[in-house]
Design a protein around this motif. Structure first.
Motif, PDB file in Angstrom:
ATOM      1  N   ASP A 178       1.026  -1.116  -0.028  1.00  0.00           N
ATOM      2  CA  ASP A 178       0.093   0.081  -0.085  1.00  0.00           C
ATOM      3  C   ASP A 178       1.302   1.580   0.121  1.00  0.00           C
ATOM      4  O   ASP A 178       0.441   2.076  -0.751  1.00  0.00           O
ATOM      5  CB  ASP A 178      -0.805  -0.083   1.638  1.00  0.00           C
ATOM      6  N   GLN A 222       0.419   3.946  -3.138  1.00  0.00           N
ATOM      7  CA  GLN A 222      -0.264   5.203  -3.293  1.00  0.00           C
ATOM      8  C   GLN A 222       0.500   6.053  -2.560  1.00  0.00           C
ATOM      9  O   GLN A 222       0.462   7.195  -2.705  1.00  0.00           O
ATOM     10  CB  GLN A 222      -1.134   4.883  -1.599  1.00  0.00           C
ATOM     11  N   LEU A 272      -4.757   3.462   6.019  1.00  0.00           N
ATOM     12  CA  LEU A 272      -4.873   2.173   6.338  1.00  0.00           C
ATOM     13  C   LEU A 272      -5.386   1.832   7.839  1.00  0.00           C
ATOM     14  O   LEU A 272      -6.233   0.703   8.107  1.00  0.00           O
ATOM     15  CB  LEU A 272      -3.791   1.437   6.520  1.00  0.00           C
TER      16      LEU A 272
END
Lengths: 110, 912
Positions: free
Chosen positions: B169, B173, B338
């Motif tokens: 992630d 991102q 997250l």
């Protein structure tokens, strides 16, 4: 002869070394030649000073050659004895020979 | 590499560039010198080349400078030109005179040079280490863009590795990083030919791109090769390529066996590539290969259930122009998102960025800086010492100076003469110091802690010589200041007056001398105090019980590799057979295997207690987890406090592939340590209590069946922290530490174990063979290093200040001969004369100790983190240091004091 100027002893040696080396006459080789043929080890400072002086007197000239990797990509300066340099050498040789005349025997005794 | 070696000395060629007029001529001269230097280096030696180049550079530079100076002057300025010549002439005269002066007093000269050299030497040596380890740029292009990415807890400042899904992630991102990669140092079994274990790195393709390294031959592996799992590819280090494969240029495309699987060699790293890891700092890594690999539990999975652990080290290259703080802001934003998406695992997770250079060299820099301060203090003491010697000598030269002044010598000329002498002394000392550093460097390198990076490249080079030169100049300035001032103040009339007419000058000089002595005592006290605390701390660490047996236990690493061990159950069978065979040997008391050794950290796991539900916003309970065979506690000598050990009967289904006992119905048995019991069930009996994993899909339940004493997992000086021991069935490792407790000298077991191992499988090597005593020792190397060197430097400092005190007191007594003689004649007792001198020492001590104490209080931050088991302000130990310094100073002034009592009044009165 009164106003004629001769190259000094070291200058003469440098001129002769440059002549000997022909195409290969750049400073490190000149130094090497002086060491090998005349048994004279010279500091690079003295050598460049002499070459500069000879250049100013019009007895040598130099040209730049392309760089190589052995020299860190830096240019190379090749020296050449000019006509007046050769003349000066001849004059000085003639003068010395004149002065030597008749002395060979005396000086060879010891 | 050759390019670097044949390059002329940088400083010298920079000087030439400065002095020669710019242009083609200059460049061609530099080219000539480059070429000749190169030929000398290749044909003779680097040193000869270096010396030659410097000689030519000084010659050419000075000629050119002189020419420029003279050509700038107009004819009118010939007088000044003469002035310049005169100046040079003076300098030469000064130098010659100074040399004569120094040679005329060989003992004095030797004393000064030795005093300074003994201080300059350590400074040069420590600086050369500091330069190689810390100051050299990181071996990666634009290394200031590299940062380390850590996972942190919202509340605590602890740092952990990343988890795989989080890494994906972050990587996908963010817009701050050009590349973001992950790695883990790992040990690989190279199978073709003689089986050996080598240190290598499991890493993502992006990591190698982030470092900016280009392979010497072949290529880096690609994301595709890494992701589809088919990427059985490997990149070799230059060393491994040379040593194991003879530098074969055809190596690319060949298959080598790595941990039992064929891997294709796709590249070889350049010779000067160094992989710097925050963990296993001292290691030199031999290969790089993508995840996953057989025997290693981690894979770069995106599976959300794997967000809980933390095991990936992460390094990224920032995009051009992005500040690391800005990148941190962005990453923190991603981490917060997250946390909302996966509250169970990520609620308390944050991200922390740290510039790579600080990460890798930070702690080494701190320790070396402490040593740097120590040697700096030694130098200050030496300077003060030499300054006193010079001042005392100046007293003897007072009349000479005065006569020269009276005869018309300029005052500034006299001062310059003194400075020239000082400079000469400092240069001699600097040269000697460098020689001392060269000689001591190898011994010093042997003492360096193993986790210090780049120790191999420690050497005395041009930069170090320049440092030594600068240090010598600085030294000359410091020690020469007081004497020069004193000389400048000389009053001709006073000095020439008979019989100590120059009272005011003497007074001033004596005050300066006293101040210098006080400074020496103060610094010596501070250093003694530091050494006392470091030695006491070392003693405390050494006497701290480590719980496990440090005498009789042998350990070695074993890695099972090859297709036959792919099934975890076969691994357990192998371990059981091996341990049975070793146990049968009469010299072996007990053998076992373990995933982790004491003191060498390990992996961390969060857990819930029975009846607890997971609260994402609360503090999680964590513990170290270790997997062991039943005999572990006995083999390691860890005492059982309650309950029982784990037995083969506690083993359930051997679990695969990750450490993940999948069946929630099965209840595992575990043993916990004392710290865990005290944390989880304070005041209660832990036996029979239950533990769970923290995520909702319940993955495991464990019942505590035993309680053991706690070992220190993270180092001999750390507290014992909670730990849970599982039977190895729960994580059937391929690589483990074999532990054997011996009835005889443990080292003698090596052949026995090797023999038993060969009976079962002759392709499995035994590596990293150590006794537990060695394990403990190597974890203390850093502390030994600091303590021994600080002790050594303090000893030098104390000796110097003792000599200083002795010198000053002797000088003092000599000066007061007349006064003491008068007192003696008036009937003063020997005891009162002794007291007269010692009282003066005590007065100096009073100031010295006072200032020293202030320094101690303000200097404790230097040794922060090194003082163990004792308060840095412990009055007893400070008093001991003070007592030591006072005793030493009094002893040093005892001889001068006794001499005072023996002064014969008649002789003394005649000294007028």
């Amino acid at each position: 002869m009164g106003n004629k100027s001769y190259p000094g002893e070291f200058e003469q040696m440098v001129l002769l070394a440059v002549l000997q080396l022909k195409e290969d006459a750049y400073a490190p080789r000149v130094a090497q030649e002086l060491e090998q043929s005349a048994g004279r080890s010279v500091s690079r400072g003295a050598l460049y000073t002499a070459l500069d002086r000879l250049n100013k007197k019009g007895m040598v000239r130099w040209s730049i050659e392309a760089a190589t990797s052995e020299r860190g990509g830096l240019p190379k300066r090749r020296f050449e004895v000019t006509g007046s340099g050769v003349e000066a050498l001849k004059d000085s040789r003639a003068a010395l020979l004149n002065l030597w005349r008749g002395l060979e025997e005396e000086l060879a005794r010891d | 590499m050759q390019g670097r070696k044949t390059r002329p000395p940088r400083l010298a060629s920079a000087l030439l560039r400065l002095f020669l007029p710019e242009g083609l001529v200059r460049d061609s001269i530099l080219g000539d010198l480059w070429e000749e230097h190169r030929n000398l280096v290749i044909g003779s030696s680097r040193l000869r080349g270096w010396l030659w180049y410097w000689r030519q550079a000084i010659d050419l530079g000075s000629r050119s400078a002189a020419r420029r100076l003279s050509s700038r002057r107009s004819p009118r300025e010939t007088d000044q030109r003469k002035g310049f010549g005169v100046l040079l002439d003076h300098l030469r005269q000064d130098l010659r005179f100074a040399a004569r002066q120094l040679l005329g007093r060989p003992v004095f000269t030797l004393l000064v040079v030795a005093t300074l050299a003994i201080a300059i030497g350590p400074n040069v040596a420590i600086f050369s280490i500091f330069k190689a380890v810390v100051l050299e740029p990181l071996p990666y292009p634009e290394s200031d863009r590299l940062v380390h990415v850590w996972r942190t807890d919202v509340a605590s400042r602890s740092r952990y590795g990343l988890t795989s899904p989080n890494y994906w992630d972050y990587r996908e991102q963010n817009s701050s990083f050009e590349e973001l990669g992950v790695y883990n140092p790992y040990v690989f079994n190279i199978g073709d030919g003689e089986p050996v274990l080598v240190s290598g790195v499991l890493c993502s393709a992006s990591l190698l791109r982030a470092l900016g390294v280009a392979p010497q031959i072949g290529r880096l592996y690609t994301d595709a090769e890494e992701l589809d799992g088919s990427g059985r590819v490997v990149i070799l280090s230059h060393d491994m390529w040379q040593d194991r494969y003879g530098g074969d240029p055809e190596i690319i495309g060949n298959q080598i066996s790595l941990s039992g699987e064929k891997h294709e060699v796709v590249g070889v790293m350049p010779e000067d590539f160094v992989f710097l890891s925050v963990w296993s700092r001292g290691s030199s890594f031999q290969l790089w290969t993508p995840y996953p690999i057989q025997g290693y539990p981690g894979t770069l999975t995106r599976d959300n259930s794997a967000r809980g652990g933390s095991w990936l080290l992460s390094v990224g290259r920032l995009a051009p122009g992005v500040e690391w703080r800005a990148a941190q802001e962005e990453m923190r934003g991603i981490a917060s998102n997250l946390a909302e998406l996966y509250p169970e695992t990520n609620a308390r997770t944050q991200v922390w960025l740290q510039p790579f250079v600080i990460e890798v060299f930070g702690s080494a820099a701190g320790r070396l800086l402490l040593l740097g301060c120590t040697v700096g203090f030694v130098l200050l003491i030496a300077c003060a010492n030499v300054a006193s010697m010079l001042l005392a000598r100046a007293a003897g030269r007072q009349s000479e100076v005065a006569v020269r002044l009276a005869l018309g010598s300029a005052k500034w000329r006299m001062v310059r003469q003194l400075l020239t002498e000082n400079l000469l002394l400092a240069m001699l000392a600097g040269g000697t110091g460098v020689l001392m550093a060269v000689w001591s460097l190898d011994a010093l390198k042997g003492l360096l802690p193993p986790d210090l990076p780049r120790v191999d490249s420690v050497a005395i080079d041009g930069t170090i010589l320049a440092f030594a030169l600068a240090l010598s100049l600085f030294t000359a300035l410091v020690f020469g200041l007081a004497p020069a001032r004193n000389a400048a103040r000389t009053n001709v009339v006073d000095a020439l007056k008979e019989g100590g007419g120059a009272k005011s000058g003497v007074k001033k000089r004596n005050a300066t001398l006293r101040r210098l002595a006080i400074a020496q005592l103060a610094i010596a006290l501070m250093m003694t105090n530091g050494a006392v605390f470091l030695f006491r701390s070392l003693q405390n660490v050494l006497t701290t019980p480590q719980i496990f047996d440090t005498e009789q236990v042998l350990t070695a690493h074993v890695l099972l590799a090859g297709g036959e061990y792919e099934d975890p159950a076969t691994r357990i069978v192998f371990w059981e057979q091996l341990l049975e065979r070793i146990d049968a040997h009469p010299d072996v008391e007990r053998a076992a295997v373990t995933a982790q050794l004491p003191l060498e950290t390990g992996t961390y796991e969060f857990y819930l207690l029975e009846g607890e539900t997971f609260d994402p916003s609360g503090q999680k309970r964590g513990a170290w987890r270790n997997f062991i065979s039943p005999g572990y506690f006995e083999a390691m000598g860890i005492p059982m406090l309650a309950g029982r050990i784990l037995t083969e009967a506690d083993g359930g289904e051997v679990s695969i592939p990750d450490w993940r006992p999948e069946s929630p119905t099965q209840e595992w048995k575990v043993v916990v340590n004392r710290a865990m019991a005290e944390r989880a069930w304070p005041g209660e009996n832990p036996i029979g209590k239950r533990l769970y994993n923290i995520e909702t899909p319940r993955r495991w339940i464990a019942e505590v069946v035993g309680l053991v004493e706690g070992i220190r997992q993270t180092g001999p000086e750390r507290r014992s922290t909670p730990e849970i021991y599982w039977l190895y069935d729960a994580n059937p490792f391929a690589g483990a530490y074999l532990v054997a407790r011996s009835r005889v000298d443990p080292v003698s077991l090596v052949e026995t174990i090797r023999g038993e191992l060969a009976v079962l499988d002759r392709d499995i090597p035994l590596s990293n063979i150590r006794t537990m005593g060695t394990v403990l020792d190597s974890s203390l190397r850093g502390r030994y290093f600091i303590t021994v060197l600080t002790g050594l430097f303090t000893a030098i400092a104390v000796l110097l200040s003792m000599a200083g005190t002795y010198g000053i007191m002797s000088y003092n007594v000599a000066q007061r001969t007349h006064e003491i003689g008068v007192r003696g004649a008036m009937g003063a007792s020997r005891r009162s004369l002794l007291g007269l001198v010692l009282r003066q020492t005590l007065r100096m001590l009073l100031f010295g100790v006072g200032i020293g104490l202030v320094l101690i209080v303000n200097g404790t931050f230097l040794a922060r983190g090194l003082v163990y088991g004792i308060s840095p302000f412990d009055p007893f130990h400070i008093a001991a240091a003070v007592g030591f310094v006072v005793t030493v100073a009094l002893l040093a002034s005892l001889r001068p004091a006794l001499k005072a009592t023996r002064i014969d009044p008649i002789t003394a009165l005649r000294t007028e």
